[in-house]
Scaffold this motif. Structure first.
Motif, mmCIF file in Angstrom:
data_model
loop_
_atom_site.group_PDB
_atom_site.id
_atom_site.type_symbol
_atom_site.label_atom_id
_atom_site.label_comp_id
_atom_site.label_asym_id
_atom_site.label_seq_id
_atom_site.Cartn_x
_atom_site.Cartn_y
_atom_site.Cartn_z
ATOM 1 N N ALA A 127 13.568 4.917 -10.017
ATOM 2 C CA ALA A 127 14.510 3.868 -9.615
ATOM 3 C C ALA A 127 14.392 2.652 -10.523
ATOM 4 O O ALA A 127 15.378 1.967 -10.793
ATOM 5 C CB ALA A 127 14.255 3.461 -8.162
ATOM 6 N N ALA A 128 13.173 2.378 -11.018
ATOM 7 C CA ALA A 128 12.993 1.206 -11.874
ATOM 8 C C ALA A 128 13.767 1.329 -13.167
ATOM 9 O O ALA A 128 14.142 0.319 -13.768
ATOM 10 C CB ALA A 128 11.508 1.005 -12.171
ATOM 11 N N SER A 278 0.316 -8.941 -3.941
ATOM 12 C CA SER A 278 1.354 -9.087 -2.922
ATOM 13 C C SER A 278 2.338 -7.920 -2.982
ATOM 14 O O SER A 278 2.829 -7.457 -1.954
ATOM 15 C CB SER A 278 2.099 -10.414 -3.108
ATOM 16 O OG SER A 278 1.249 -11.515 -2.906
ATOM 17 N N ALA A 279 2.613 -7.441 -4.190
ATOM 18 C CA ALA A 279 3.563 -6.338 -4.353
ATOM 19 C C ALA A 279 3.083 -5.064 -3.672
ATOM 20 O O ALA A 279 3.883 -4.284 -3.159
ATOM 21 C CB ALA A 279 3.813 -6.084 -5.832
ATOM 22 N N VAL A 280 1.767 -4.819 -3.650
ATOM 23 C CA VAL A 280 1.246 -3.594 -3.021
ATOM 24 C C VAL A 280 0.833 -3.814 -1.571
ATOM 25 O O VAL A 280 0.315 -2.913 -0.926
ATOM 26 C CB VAL A 280 0.049 -3.023 -3.802
ATOM 27 C CG1 VAL A 280 0.467 -2.595 -5.191
ATOM 28 C CG2 VAL A 280 -1.110 -4.008 -3.862
ATOM 29 N N GLY A 281 1.050 -5.014 -1.052
ATOM 30 C CA GLY A 281 0.694 -5.277 0.333
ATOM 31 C C GLY A 281 -0.759 -5.636 0.539
ATOM 32 O O GLY A 281 -1.295 -5.518 1.646
ATOM 33 N N GLY A 282 -1.443 -6.079 -0.526
ATOM 34 C CA GLY A 282 -2.839 -6.499 -0.424
ATOM 35 C C GLY A 282 -3.817 -5.407 -0.803
ATOM 36 O O GLY A 282 -3.488 -4.216 -0.787
ATOM 37 N N VAL A 283 -5.053 -5.814 -1.162
ATOM 38 C CA VAL A 283 -6.112 -4.872 -1.486
ATOM 39 C C VAL A 283 -7.308 -5.132 -0.577
ATOM 40 O O VAL A 283 -7.506 -6.239 -0.082
ATOM 41 C CB VAL A 283 -6.540 -4.972 -2.964
ATOM 42 C CG1 VAL A 283 -5.388 -4.633 -3.890
ATOM 43 C CG2 VAL A 283 -7.074 -6.361 -3.289
ATOM 44 N N ASP A 284 -8.106 -4.105 -0.369
ATOM 45 C CA ASP A 284 -9.246 -4.183 0.549
ATOM 46 C C ASP A 284 -10.518 -4.576 -0.192
ATOM 47 O O ASP A 284 -10.852 -3.987 -1.228
ATOM 48 C CB ASP A 284 -9.456 -2.842 1.238
ATOM 49 C CG ASP A 284 -8.224 -2.397 2.025
ATOM 50 O OD1 ASP A 284 -7.550 -3.283 2.592
ATOM 51 O OD2 ASP A 284 -7.946 -1.185 2.061
ATOM 52 N N LEU A 360 6.433 -3.860 -8.004
ATOM 53 C CA LEU A 360 5.394 -3.718 -9.009
ATOM 54 C C LEU A 360 5.971 -3.775 -10.425
ATOM 55 O O LEU A 360 5.374 -4.361 -11.331
ATOM 56 C CB LEU A 360 4.640 -2.401 -8.812
ATOM 57 C CG LEU A 360 3.607 -2.394 -7.680
ATOM 58 C CD1 LEU A 360 3.159 -0.971 -7.374
ATOM 59 C CD2 LEU A 360 2.417 -3.255 -8.051
ATOM 60 N N ALA A 361 7.118 -3.139 -10.609
ATOM 61 C CA ALA A 361 7.758 -3.162 -11.921
ATOM 62 C C ALA A 361 8.098 -4.589 -12.322
ATOM 63 O O ALA A 361 7.881 -5.006 -13.459
ATOM 64 C CB ALA A 361 9.011 -2.287 -11.909
ATOM 65 N N GLU A 362 8.641 -5.363 -11.380
ATOM 66 C CA GLU A 362 8.978 -6.758 -11.651
ATOM 67 C C GLU A 362 7.719 -7.580 -11.955
ATOM 68 O O GLU A 362 7.634 -8.282 -12.961
ATOM 69 C CB GLU A 362 9.708 -7.364 -10.452
ATOM 70 C CG GLU A 362 11.147 -6.914 -10.312
ATOM 71 C CD GLU A 362 12.047 -7.568 -11.348
ATOM 72 O OE1 GLU A 362 11.657 -8.588 -11.926
ATOM 73 O OE2 GLU A 362 13.137 -7.029 -11.577
#
Length: 583
Positions: A127-128, A278-284, A360-362
């Motif tokens: 899609a990107a 933020s694009a991936v919804g945060g990391v642990d 993520l692409a952006e």
């Protein structure tokens, strides 16, 4: 997605909304009214994001909205031949054209980009590619000034220099970094991906490491070249920004330090960590104790947390509240963060989410400054396809071994810890994994080790011809003298230059010469990989002899070429598949 679901505005995927307008021969973005605020940018120069068009395009959109069962086939069955035969269009029309993905679900393009930690894998879905030109325009590139290899290759290992700079750029970064500085190489990582793509190593280079910065030929804005003088015995982070040094200067510094030639570089500032997490919804991440750091602004209790944006940036900048409170402690924190980010980016939850992929692409393309060899999405995608092949369990983070600078009363800088640093560099240069990898590689290593086992001939019985296959001029004669005088290998001779250069030194021998090969390997410090069972060659005396070809890796007569089989015990390392709480 079936035709019926395509007719419902709340179920429409942006990738499925590009359809052929039969009046113009153009592919146009068809958004239902409720999707007018789609995060997918419109065509470059369209004057707005998500604009749906006018005139014939609007009529086609209305028809599509009334008959959803006919809109889907238009996107799925449009023939490339129809586009090729379409009438000539205006420049504005050409900018509106977008290719149609053939298999939106099956195609995953992996792209590497940098952050303030300069290391991240960005997944870009099919899609990107619908706004390929838009993403290309996000990317900033500068010349590598000849400091790199000229580009990665699929048939060899890949080395990428990843730099996070502390230069204050971008909205919201006023409180970070040095206000009046042109930036430094604040966080520097060398990513090495093995030739067979089964494993990868990330070397963290401390910013306060004392090293030499070589002279840097640098391309100026007018196209001319300026040589920026090097510096002796200075901090590593001065290799970027200071004295107008560009990333190519950091490239040259890393090569001088490690012996590794870089293929590419990627640079980014503080914004990358914020936008990508933020694009991936945060990391642990995990903390073994409460941390409240007024300098980095991190305020988190002990335990596990999912962080993004400003909290993520604060986490990777924290150093006073972890370990010994210095840059080395911060490196361990960053490695934990990067391993977690890698797992999140390569998870199905991310790779199968079109909305996350678009974000993520952006974020990834805007965060990047890359060398001009990889300045398009296509080139980054080709590179990413290679970098995405290894499993995270075989991605090892290691910190270059250092000790406090002994010349300082107040410890502020560090120097290389020897011989551990050189052993680690040798392992990476020789493509030795720091983790256990797949079974086939284990078998290959076992076979190489077996060549060194068994009886050894006396040195006086070893017959060998010496060829120079890429070593410094005179190396064959130097080695001959050393073998005859120092090692007792009297039946040796200088056979001149090899037909072609070799990257690595080799010793070819016939089956009945294996005992001679083992003895010469012991004398010269050759690894099992250097021993090549083959055939013998008649020497000048008319008797069979082995052939020793000195490759580009040859360091001099008497200098062992054996690569360490394991990482020195006191080298700090961690793998990307494990979570360890920061202390």
């Amino acid at each position: 997605m079936d035709a019926q679901s395509r007719g419902r505005a709340d179920d429409i995927d942006p990738a499925d909304q590009w359809v052929l307008n039969p009046d113009t021969g153009e592919y146009e973005l068809r958004l239902a009214p409720s999707a007018a605020q789609s995060p997918v940018p419109g065509p470059r120069g369209s004057g707005g994001r998500g604009r749906t068009g006018t005139g014939a395009a609007a009529r086609a959109r209305q028809t599509s909205a009334r008959r959803p069962e006919t809109a889907a086939p238009a996107a799925e069955t449009a023939s490339p031949r129809r586009r090729a035969n379409a009438p000539a269009e205006s420049a504005a029309g050409r900018r509106g054209r977008r290719p149609v993905p053939k298999k939106a679900k099956g195609k995953k393009v992996l792209t590497w980009t940098g952050g303030s930690l300069a290391f991240v894998l960005v997944g870009v879905s099919a899609a990107a590619y619908l706004y390929y030109e838009h993403l290309n325009n996000n990317i900033t590139s500068v010349s590598d000034d000849g400091a790199g290899t000229g580009g990665f290759s699929k048939d060899r290992a890949i080395n990428i220099l990843l730099i996070g700079t502390d230069k204050r750029t971008g909205k919201g970064n006023e409180g970070y970094g040095d206000k009046n500085s042109s930036g430094h190489a604040d966080t520097t990582l060398v990513l090495h991906v093995s030739k067979d793509r089964t494993n990868a190593t990330v070397l963290s280079i401390p910013r306060d490491l004392i090293t030499d910065i070589p002279d840097c030929p640098t391309t100026q804005e007018d196209g001319s070249e300026k040589i920026i003088p090097g510096s002796q015995r200075t901090r590593f982070n001065n290799s970027l920004g200071q004295e107008d040094r560009t990333p190519s200067c950091t490239m040259r510094t890393v090569t001088e330090l490690t012996g590794l030639k870089m293929d590419h570089f990627m640079v980014a500032d503080f914004n990358a960590v914020k936008t990508l997490t933020s694009a991936v919804g945060g990391v642990d991440v995990c903390l073994a104790k409460d941390i409240k750091d007024k300098d980095s602004k991190l305020d988190l209790p002990k335990g596990e947390h999912t962080i993004e944006g400003e909290d993520a940036l604060a986490f990777v900048r924290t150093r006073h509240s972890v370990g010994f409170g210095g840059d080395l402690s911060r490196i361990e924190l960053q490695q934990q963060f990067l391993g977690s980010l890698m797992r999140k980016l390569k998870s199905n939850d991310t790779l199968t989410s079109p909305s996350k992929m678009i974000k993520l692409a952006e974020a990834g393309t805007k965060a990047l400054t890359v060398d001009s060899q990889i300045n398009t999405i296509k080139k980054l995608a080709d590179l990413g396809a290679e970098l995405g092949k290894f499993d995270t369990k075989n991605l090892t983070f290691a910190t270059v071994p250092v000790v406090d600078n002994p010349s300082e009363a107040v410890k502020a800088t560090v120097v290389l810890k020897q011989p551990q640093a050189q052993q680690l560099f040798a392992m990476v240069r020789d493509d030795v994994s720091l983790t256990e990898v797949k079974q086939e590689k284990k078998k290959e290593k076992a076979a190489e080790a077996a060549r060194l086992k068994g009886p050894k001939a006396e040195a006086s019985e070893v017959r060998v011809r010496i060829l120079n296959g890429g070593a410094v001029a005179g190396s064959a004669q130097e080695t001959l003298s050393w073998l005859q005088v120092q090692a007792g290998v009297t039946k040796s001779e200088n056979a001149g230059n090899a037909e072609r250069p070799l990257a690595k030194t080799t010793l070819e021998y016939a089956p009945d010469q294996a005992d001679q090969a083992r003895r010469l390997a012991e004398i010269m410090g050759l690894s099992g990989a250097a021993l090549k069972p083959g055939r013998s060659v008649t020497n000048s005396q008319g008797v069979p002899a082995m052939t020793l070809t000195l490759g580009k890796d040859f360091k001099g007569a008497g200098v062992p070429l054996t690569t360490p089989a394991k990482v020195p015990d006191d080298v700090q390392k961690a793998t990307a598949d494990k979570v360890e709480c920061a202390k």
